[in-house]
Design a protein around this motif. Structure first.
Motif, PDB file in Angstrom:
ATOM      1  N   GLY A 102      20.429 -49.641 -45.484  1.00  0.00           N
ATOM      2  CA  GLY A 102      20.515 -48.836 -44.205  1.00  0.00           C
ATOM      3  C   GLY A 102      20.049 -47.469 -44.084  1.00  0.00           C
ATOM      4  N   THR A 103      19.900 -46.798 -45.405  1.00  0.00           N
ATOM      5  CA  THR A 103      19.016 -45.398 -45.544  1.00  0.00           C
ATOM      6  C   THR A 103      17.605 -45.571 -45.830  1.00  0.00           C
ATOM      7  OG1 THR A 103      19.922 -45.322 -47.522  1.00  0.00           O
ATOM      8  CG2 THR A 103      21.230 -44.388 -45.903  1.00  0.00           C
ATOM      9  N   ARG A 104      17.223 -46.706 -45.816  1.00  0.00           N
ATOM     10  CA  ARG A 104      15.958 -46.794 -46.725  1.00  0.00           C
ATOM     11  C   ARG A 104      14.917 -46.489 -45.511  1.00  0.00           C
ATOM     12  NH1 ARG A 104      14.815 -52.639 -48.159  1.00  0.00           N
ATOM     13  NH2 ARG A 104      14.971 -53.251 -45.993  1.00  0.00           N
ATOM     14  N   ASN A 105      14.903 -46.674 -44.321  1.00  0.00           N
ATOM     15  CA  ASN A 105      13.978 -46.228 -43.195  1.00  0.00           C
ATOM     16  C   ASN A 105      14.035 -44.773 -43.240  1.00  0.00           C
ATOM     17  OD1 ASN A 105      13.093 -48.933 -42.798  1.00  0.00           O
ATOM     18  ND2 ASN A 105      14.742 -49.098 -41.039  1.00  0.00           N
ATOM     19  N   THR A 106      14.872 -44.119 -43.396  1.00  0.00           N
ATOM     20  CA  THR A 106      14.936 -42.655 -43.382  1.00  0.00           C
ATOM     21  C   THR A 106      14.678 -41.848 -44.647  1.00  0.00           C
ATOM     22  OG1 THR A 106      17.330 -42.677 -43.257  1.00  0.00           O
ATOM     23  CG2 THR A 106      16.253 -42.714 -41.157  1.00  0.00           C
ATOM     24  N   LEU A 107      14.895 -42.686 -45.859  1.00  0.00           N
ATOM     25  CA  LEU A 107      14.905 -42.190 -47.130  1.00  0.00           C
ATOM     26  C   LEU A 107      13.744 -41.349 -47.442  1.00  0.00           C
ATOM     27  CD1 LEU A 107      16.559 -41.824 -49.666  1.00  0.00           C
ATOM     28  CD2 LEU A 107      15.347 -43.828 -50.427  1.00  0.00           C
ATOM     29  N   TRP A 108      12.623 -41.782 -46.851  1.00  0.00           N
ATOM     30  CA  TRP A 108      11.180 -41.206 -47.252  1.00  0.00           C
ATOM     31  C   TRP A 108      10.899 -39.911 -46.710  1.00  0.00           C
ATOM     32  CZ3 TRP A 108       8.121 -39.028 -43.562  1.00  0.00           C
ATOM     33  CH2 TRP A 108       8.108 -39.573 -42.246  1.00  0.00           C
ATOM     34  N   LEU A 109      11.789 -39.662 -45.561  1.00  0.00           N
ATOM     35  CA  LEU A 109      11.628 -38.242 -44.982  1.00  0.00           C
ATOM     36  C   LEU A 109      12.094 -37.192 -45.725  1.00  0.00           C
ATOM     37  CD1 LEU A 109      12.213 -37.577 -41.075  1.00  0.00           C
ATOM     38  CD2 LEU A 109      12.906 -35.879 -42.641  1.00  0.00           C
ATOM     39  N   PRO A 110      13.427 -36.966 -46.210  1.00  0.00           N
ATOM     40  CA  PRO A 110      13.990 -35.866 -46.839  1.00  0.00           C
ATOM     41  C   PRO A 110      13.199 -35.742 -48.368  1.00  0.00           C
ATOM     42  CG  PRO A 110      15.693 -37.444 -46.681  1.00  0.00           C
ATOM     43  CD  PRO A 110      14.552 -38.015 -45.553  1.00  0.00           C
ATOM     44  N   LEU A 118      12.037 -31.153 -37.710  1.00  0.00           N
ATOM     45  CA  LEU A 118      10.841 -31.858 -36.781  1.00  0.00           C
ATOM     46  C   LEU A 118      10.533 -33.070 -37.188  1.00  0.00           C
ATOM     47  CD1 LEU A 118       8.794 -30.853 -34.914  1.00  0.00           C
ATOM     48  CD2 LEU A 118       7.551 -30.099 -36.891  1.00  0.00           C
ATOM     49  N   PHE A 119      10.519 -33.393 -38.339  1.00  0.00           N
ATOM     50  CA  PHE A 119       9.931 -34.702 -38.733  1.00  0.00           C
ATOM     51  C   PHE A 119      10.968 -35.671 -38.064  1.00  0.00           C
ATOM     52  CE2 PHE A 119       6.695 -34.752 -42.412  1.00  0.00           C
ATOM     53  CZ  PHE A 119       6.159 -33.462 -41.790  1.00  0.00           C
ATOM     54  N   ALA A 120      12.287 -35.528 -38.405  1.00  0.00           N
ATOM     55  CA  ALA A 120      13.306 -36.570 -37.923  1.00  0.00           C
ATOM     56  C   ALA A 120      13.230 -36.626 -36.421  1.00  0.00           C
ATOM     57  CB  ALA A 120      14.794 -35.933 -38.087  1.00  0.00           C
ATOM     58  N   VAL A 121      12.904 -35.806 -35.652  1.00  0.00           N
ATOM     59  CA  VAL A 121      12.832 -35.805 -34.218  1.00  0.00           C
ATOM     60  C   VAL A 121      11.552 -36.619 -33.987  1.00  0.00           C
ATOM     61  CG1 VAL A 121      12.417 -34.258 -32.110  1.00  0.00           C
ATOM     62  CG2 VAL A 121      14.130 -33.991 -33.547  1.00  0.00           C
ATOM     63  N   LEU A 122      10.425 -36.345 -34.668  1.00  0.00           N
ATOM     64  CA  LEU A 122       9.130 -36.824 -34.216  1.00  0.00           C
ATOM     65  C   LEU A 122       9.132 -38.591 -34.874  1.00  0.00           C
ATOM     66  CD1 LEU A 122       6.390 -34.150 -35.467  1.00  0.00           C
ATOM     67  CD2 LEU A 122       7.119 -34.759 -33.143  1.00  0.00           C
ATOM     68  N   PHE A 123       9.722 -38.694 -35.905  1.00  0.00           N
ATOM     69  CA  PHE A 123       9.666 -40.214 -36.604  1.00  0.00           C
ATOM     70  C   PHE A 123      10.834 -40.948 -36.503  1.00  0.00           C
ATOM     71  CE2 PHE A 123       6.432 -37.390 -38.843  1.00  0.00           C
ATOM     72  CZ  PHE A 123       5.391 -38.015 -38.412  1.00  0.00           C
ATOM     73  N   ARG A 139      20.777 -38.633 -36.778  1.00  0.00           N
ATOM     74  CA  ARG A 139      21.055 -37.932 -37.909  1.00  0.00           C
ATOM     75  C   ARG A 139      20.011 -36.963 -38.303  1.00  0.00           C
ATOM     76  NH1 ARG A 139      25.328 -39.346 -37.339  1.00  0.00           N
ATOM     77  NH2 ARG A 139      26.691 -40.811 -38.610  1.00  0.00           N
ATOM     78  N   ALA A 140      19.638 -36.207 -37.172  1.00  0.00           N
ATOM     79  CA  ALA A 140      18.385 -35.019 -37.563  1.00  0.00           C
ATOM     80  C   ALA A 140      19.031 -34.012 -38.296  1.00  0.00           C
ATOM     81  CB  ALA A 140      17.798 -34.892 -36.216  1.00  0.00           C
ATOM     82  N   LYS A 141      20.265 -33.554 -37.837  1.00  0.00           N
ATOM     83  CA  LYS A 141      20.742 -32.366 -38.520  1.00  0.00           C
ATOM     84  C   LYS A 141      20.798 -32.582 -40.209  1.00  0.00           C
ATOM     85  CE  LYS A 141      23.041 -30.821 -34.456  1.00  0.00           C
ATOM     86  NZ  LYS A 141      24.202 -30.657 -33.802  1.00  0.00           N
ATOM     87  N   GLU A 142      21.584 -34.011 -40.509  1.00  0.00           N
ATOM     88  CA  GLU A 142      21.837 -34.471 -41.819  1.00  0.00           C
ATOM     89  C   GLU A 142      20.281 -34.126 -42.746  1.00  0.00           C
ATOM     90  OE1 GLU A 142      23.238 -35.570 -39.302  1.00  0.00           O
ATOM     91  OE2 GLU A 142      25.296 -36.014 -39.586  1.00  0.00           O
ATOM     92  N   LEU A 143      19.293 -34.983 -41.887  1.00  0.00           N
ATOM     93  CA  LEU A 143      18.104 -35.060 -42.583  1.00  0.00           C
ATOM     94  C   LEU A 143      17.363 -33.720 -42.592  1.00  0.00           C
ATOM     95  CD1 LEU A 143      16.641 -37.962 -40.766  1.00  0.00           C
ATOM     96  CD2 LEU A 143      17.351 -38.073 -43.131  1.00  0.00           C
ATOM     97  N   ALA A 144      17.758 -32.937 -42.028  1.00  0.00           N
ATOM     98  CA  ALA A 144      17.153 -31.692 -42.042  1.00  0.00           C
ATOM     99  C   ALA A 144      17.743 -30.821 -43.274  1.00  0.00           C
ATOM    100  CB  ALA A 144      17.490 -30.613 -40.840  1.00  0.00           C
ATOM    101  N   ILE A 145      19.129 -30.799 -43.420  1.00  0.00           N
ATOM    102  CA  ILE A 145      19.535 -30.179 -44.505  1.00  0.00           C
ATOM    103  C   ILE A 145      19.447 -30.989 -45.947  1.00  0.00           C
ATOM    104  CG2 ILE A 145      21.978 -29.971 -45.495  1.00  0.00           C
ATOM    105  CD1 ILE A 145      23.138 -29.631 -42.829  1.00  0.00           C
TER     106      ILE A 145
END
Length: 319
Positions: A227-235, A87-92, A98-104
């Motif tokens: 490259g992963t810094r912007n998504t790192l906070w989420l998981p 949900l957070f991956a889709v929203l933000f 990479r929503a599935k990877e972030l979810a896992i």
């Protein structure tokens, strides 16, 4: 659970990881050495922790019910973490595919390598047994929901079942079966289980320290980390903060006892599973992102785990 013991255990874990960092300078960390570490941890250390815990606890009908309960609650918490991460991956991160990877990465934690040894130290044999059942729920979720999410062509079959039949799971089944029929191995074997159980935590922490340094030494490490810094906070946020809070709320809502509540919190607060990069590589997902999220969440967990336990103690005491 006293905070002094928590900080002591986290401090010991930190020092063990530091030893792993130093050891990484003494040999080449390649596929062979990596597999040797994983084999010793998963096929020797963890099964012996599980068997040692089972044969130190008097398992009756009530405890069997509690064990099944932990397994089912673990699956529910894991699925909730995966759902929150997606949900957070889709929203933000709508532009990140990479929503599935972030979810896992958000839902599945390192409940085996770190969680079982930590619960054994903090909460004794019964705590280790509950932690092992929580980890069994994680394994079940990994190779069912996790595998299905990452597969390009969704397939359910005997192959998925075979991947779930690992040595720790088999040790749980065998140990509980023997305990159910009041059968106990000879002292020679139980003494062996007790001694070998002690290697799991050091080897796991050494492995994490070595893995961290081997990844950071790669020439492209800085670029991949950026490259992963912007998504790192989420998981990291979902796994280390939101999921433990949710686990405590679930435990309180189900009126579990204090030991069970502590198990749910500690296991839910574990950093992202170490095997995430292996899982992603198997299904052609983003292996590098999995590795870097594991590194960062493991480092952050050394601070967040004591913090979460402290807040839970205040919450329960206040309630």
């Amino acid at each position: 659970m006293t905070m002094g013991l928590v900080f002591h255990s986290i401090g010991v874990i930190t020092l063990m990881i530091g030893i792993g960092v130093i050891l990484s300078r003494t040999f080449n960390f390649n596929e062979d050495t990596r597999n040797a570490f994983i084999s010793l941890i998963t096929n020797v250390g963890m099964p012996c922790i599980i068997l040692s815990s089972i044969f130190q606890v008097d398992i009756g009908g009530d405890l069997f019910g509690q064990i099944i309960f932990v397994f089912l609650v673990s699956i529910a918490i894991n699925l909730a973490g995966i759902g929150l991460g997606y949900l957070f991956a889709v929203l933000f991160h709508k532009k990140v595919n990479r929503a599935k990877e972030l979810a896992i990465l958000s839902g599945l934690g390192n409940t085996g390598f770190i969680g079982i040894p930590l619960c054994a130290v903090l909460l004794g044999p019964e705590g280790a047994l509950y932690a092992a059942m929580f980890d069994a729920g994680v394994d079940f979720t990994i190779w069912t929901v996790g595998a299905l999410l990452l597969q390009q062509k969704k397939q359910v079959g005997l192959g998925m079942l075979r991947t779930m039949l690992n040595v720790p799971i088999l040790s749980i089944v065998i140990g509980l079966t023997l305990a159910f029929f009041n059968l106990r191995p000879p002292y020679l074997l139980t003494d062996l289980f007790d001694r070998l159980a002690a290697i799991a935590a050091p080897l796991a922490m050494f492995y994490i320290g070595i893995m961290i340094m081997s990844l950071l030494r790669q020439p492209s490490a800085a670029g991949r980390l950026a490259g992963t810094r912007n998504t790192l906070w989420l998981p990291v946020t979902v796994k280390l903060v939101l999921l433990p809070v949710l686990a405590v709320l679930v435990g309180i809502g189900l009126s579990v006892d204090r030991l069970m509540l502590q198990i749910l919190l500690i296991q839910a607060a574990m950093p992202t599973l170490t095997l995430s990069s292996i899982l992603f590589a198997k299904y052609s997902a983003d292996e590098e992102m999995g590795a870097f999220v594991t590194i960062c969440s493991t480092a952050a967990a050394l601070l967040t785990i004591p913090g979460m336990i402290y807040l839970m103690n205040l919450w329960v005491a206040g309630g």
